[in-house]
Design a protein around this motif. Sequence first.
Motif, PDB file in Angstrom:
ATOM      1  N   SER A  60       0.814  -1.214   0.000  1.00  0.00           N
ATOM      2  CA  SER A  60       0.000   0.000   0.000  1.00  0.00           C
ATOM      3  C   SER A  60       0.850   1.268   0.000  1.00  0.00           C
ATOM      4  O   SER A  60       0.307   2.379   0.033  1.00  0.00           O
ATOM      5  CB  SER A  60      -0.923   0.005   1.226  1.00  0.00           C
ATOM      6  N   GLY A  61       2.163   1.110  -0.031  1.00  0.00           N
ATOM      7  CA  GLY A  61       3.051   2.260  -0.076  1.00  0.00           C
ATOM      8  C   GLY A  61       3.169   3.007   1.226  1.00  0.00           C
ATOM      9  O   GLY A  61       3.506   4.193   1.242  1.00  0.00           O
ATOM     10  N   LEU A  62       2.913   2.333   2.342  1.00  0.00           N
ATOM     11  CA  LEU A  62       2.956   2.979   3.649  1.00  0.00           C
ATOM     12  C   LEU A  62       4.295   2.720   4.334  1.00  0.00           C
ATOM     13  O   LEU A  62       4.904   1.660   4.141  1.00  0.00           O
ATOM     14  CB  LEU A  62       1.805   2.469   4.522  1.00  0.00           C
ATOM     15  N   PRO A  63       4.763   3.653   5.136  1.00  0.00           N
ATOM     16  CA  PRO A  63       6.082   3.528   5.772  1.00  0.00           C
ATOM     17  C   PRO A  63       6.058   2.513   6.909  1.00  0.00           C
ATOM     18  O   PRO A  63       5.387   2.716   7.923  1.00  0.00           O
ATOM     19  CB  PRO A  63       6.361   4.938   6.288  1.00  0.00           C
ATOM     20  N   VAL A  64       6.812   1.447   6.754  1.00  0.00           N
ATOM     21  CA  VAL A  64       6.737   0.330   7.684  1.00  0.00           C
ATOM     22  C   VAL A  64       8.139  -0.159   8.029  1.00  0.00           C
ATOM     23  O   VAL A  64       9.035  -0.165   7.190  1.00  0.00           O
ATOM     24  CB  VAL A  64       5.885  -0.819   7.092  1.00  0.00           C
ATOM     25  N   LEU A  65       8.304  -0.548   9.272  1.00  0.00           N
ATOM     26  CA  LEU A  65       9.532  -1.179   9.731  1.00  0.00           C
ATOM     27  C   LEU A  65       9.298  -2.679   9.787  1.00  0.00           C
ATOM     28  O   LEU A  65       8.366  -3.142  10.451  1.00  0.00           O
ATOM     29  CB  LEU A  65       9.899  -0.681  11.132  1.00  0.00           C
ATOM     30  N   ALA A  66      10.121  -3.429   9.097  1.00  0.00           N
ATOM     31  CA  ALA A  66       9.980  -4.887   9.103  1.00  0.00           C
ATOM     32  C   ALA A  66      11.077  -5.502   9.952  1.00  0.00           C
ATOM     33  O   ALA A  66      12.211  -5.012   9.972  1.00  0.00           O
ATOM     34  CB  ALA A  66      10.065  -5.427   7.677  1.00  0.00           C
ATOM     35  N   ARG A  67      10.744  -6.584  10.629  1.00  0.00           N
ATOM     36  CA  ARG A  67      11.709  -7.275  11.477  1.00  0.00           C
ATOM     37  C   ARG A  67      12.496  -6.260  12.309  1.00  0.00           C
ATOM     38  O   ARG A  67      13.709  -6.152  12.249  1.00  0.00           O
ATOM     39  CB  ARG A  67      12.637  -8.144  10.626  1.00  0.00           C
ATOM     40  N   CYS A  68      11.729  -5.525  13.060  1.00  0.00           N
ATOM     41  CA  CYS A  68      12.238  -4.384  13.804  1.00  0.00           C
ATOM     42  C   CYS A  68      13.369  -4.796  14.752  1.00  0.00           C
ATOM     43  O   CYS A  68      13.310  -5.847  15.400  1.00  0.00           O
ATOM     44  CB  CYS A  68      11.087  -3.772  14.595  1.00  0.00           C
ATOM     45  N   THR A  69      14.404  -3.987  14.809  1.00  0.00           N
ATOM     46  CA  THR A  69      15.545  -4.213  15.688  1.00  0.00           C
ATOM     47  C   THR A  69      15.683  -3.027  16.640  1.00  0.00           C
ATOM     48  O   THR A  69      15.117  -1.952  16.406  1.00  0.00           O
ATOM     49  CB  THR A  69      16.837  -4.347  14.872  1.00  0.00           C
ATOM     50  N   PRO A  70      16.468  -3.183  17.698  1.00  0.00           N
ATOM     51  CA  PRO A  70      16.676  -2.047  18.601  1.00  0.00           C
ATOM     52  C   PRO A  70      17.225  -0.816  17.885  1.00  0.00           C
ATOM     53  O   PRO A  70      16.884   0.312  18.250  1.00  0.00           O
ATOM     54  CB  PRO A  70      17.666  -2.601  19.628  1.00  0.00           C
ATOM     55  N   ALA A  71      18.037  -1.030  16.862  1.00  0.00           N
ATOM     56  CA  ALA A  71      18.595   0.112  16.130  1.00  0.00           C
ATOM     57  C   ALA A  71      17.510   0.912  15.418  1.00  0.00           C
ATOM     58  O   ALA A  71      17.655   2.121  15.219  1.00  0.00           O
ATOM     59  CB  ALA A  71      19.637  -0.385  15.124  1.00  0.00           C
ATOM     60  N   ASP A  72      16.428   0.245  15.034  1.00  0.00           N
ATOM     61  CA  ASP A  72      15.349   0.932  14.322  1.00  0.00           C
ATOM     62  C   ASP A  72      14.627   1.954  15.186  1.00  0.00           C
ATOM     63  O   ASP A  72      14.024   2.900  14.673  1.00  0.00           O
ATOM     64  CB  ASP A  72      14.328  -0.080  13.787  1.00  0.00           C
ATOM     65  N   VAL A  73      14.646   1.744  16.488  1.00  0.00           N
ATOM     66  CA  VAL A  73      13.922   2.658  17.377  1.00  0.00           C
ATOM     67  C   VAL A  73      14.859   3.514  18.217  1.00  0.00           C
ATOM     68  O   VAL A  73      14.400   4.389  18.945  1.00  0.00           O
ATOM     69  CB  VAL A  73      12.947   1.894  18.293  1.00  0.00           C
TER      70      VAL A  73
END
Length: 383
Positions: A60-73
């Motif tokens: 859908s073209g939406l901003p998503v984090l996949a397989r989120c890691t501590p670095a992502d947040v």
Amino acid sequence: MPATDGKKGPANRPKVVFAGKMGGLLNVKYAFLQAVAADYGFAPLLAADPDDDHKLLRESGLPVLARCTPADVADAAAIVLDDFVDNTALKQFPLPRVPVIQLWHGVPLKKIGFPEISSAVNMTPEKAARLTRLYSGYASVPSTSPWMTEQLFSGVFQAEAFPELGFARNDVLLRAPGRNDMLGVDVDLYAHVARHRKAGGKVVVYMPTFRDTGGSFLEDGVIDPMVINAFCARHDILFLAKFHHSIRVDSFRKLPGFCVYNSGCDIYPLLPMADALITDYSSIYFDFMLLDKPLIFFPYDKEKYISRDRELFYDYASMTPGLHVRSQEELVSAILRTAMHGDDPHAAARRSLRDTVFARVDALSAHRVCNHIKDLVTSNKEC
């Protein structure tokens, strides 16, 4: 906004990580979609369960984090939840020292948070310690009215603020759903319900809550889906049931009059098509009051529930403005009375409670939530 794996927000805007599901508790879903649709000065990203929502959001073209890691947040400017962090894609993560906004997922009738910890019902020291951790440490917990803040939320959570913004998920009850609103919705069943309504049929929705100590309408033998199916076929009624994911009802999914909605899907866009709601102790009925339609309460196990599962905040009868039934026979009679004959004897009491619980009846809660997030991010940045 283009899809991204979200290492940095566009134009170096502060990154706000929403953690929730498209078919989950839904305040995160609708707040996130609002943040994507308009400019609030931050970059929204959804930390999604890759097995559930990641593909859907990417397509859908939406901003998503996949397989989120501590670095992502780690560089997030704020975290937005509508459940305990342990139940999201951020579980087990060391969260950054930034504002955590808890959108929660309903007006509580049953005791939760610190009042539940103080209850003698179904409580252990280990459970109390876990609940103390999970209900603490929030920058804000949005409420729905001054009464809700004073009487419930301020005692349930440990938080710095309780802004009265409303629930983002309720917006779709008060406006037509858009394309992205339908993400996480069972679109085939939505179309089926819409056709049934257009042809003149009636719809009732049954959404009971779960039991901490187990049990369900099936295990307790209080509803026979075959009987409900035959009754609904005679009267051109669609009985749409959404249960907790722990209740297995696969064998009844294909009955024409007794439809089972996927427990992992968003049912909110369907609720405006309902002629009445049936529930027991679930907070869903507070939201449904915004539609100004009849409520049927089916607390068939009230004594057991209150003594073994959860204590309630208030006397049940005084907070449940609708018909009360305790058996299948009484239930079908109440369905006929409300959905078929339009009898609504508790309308005045229901509207009074609605206006107490909800300070605003509009479709702008998600917008207020996003403005609140922007203000928190801005003030935290200036500190």
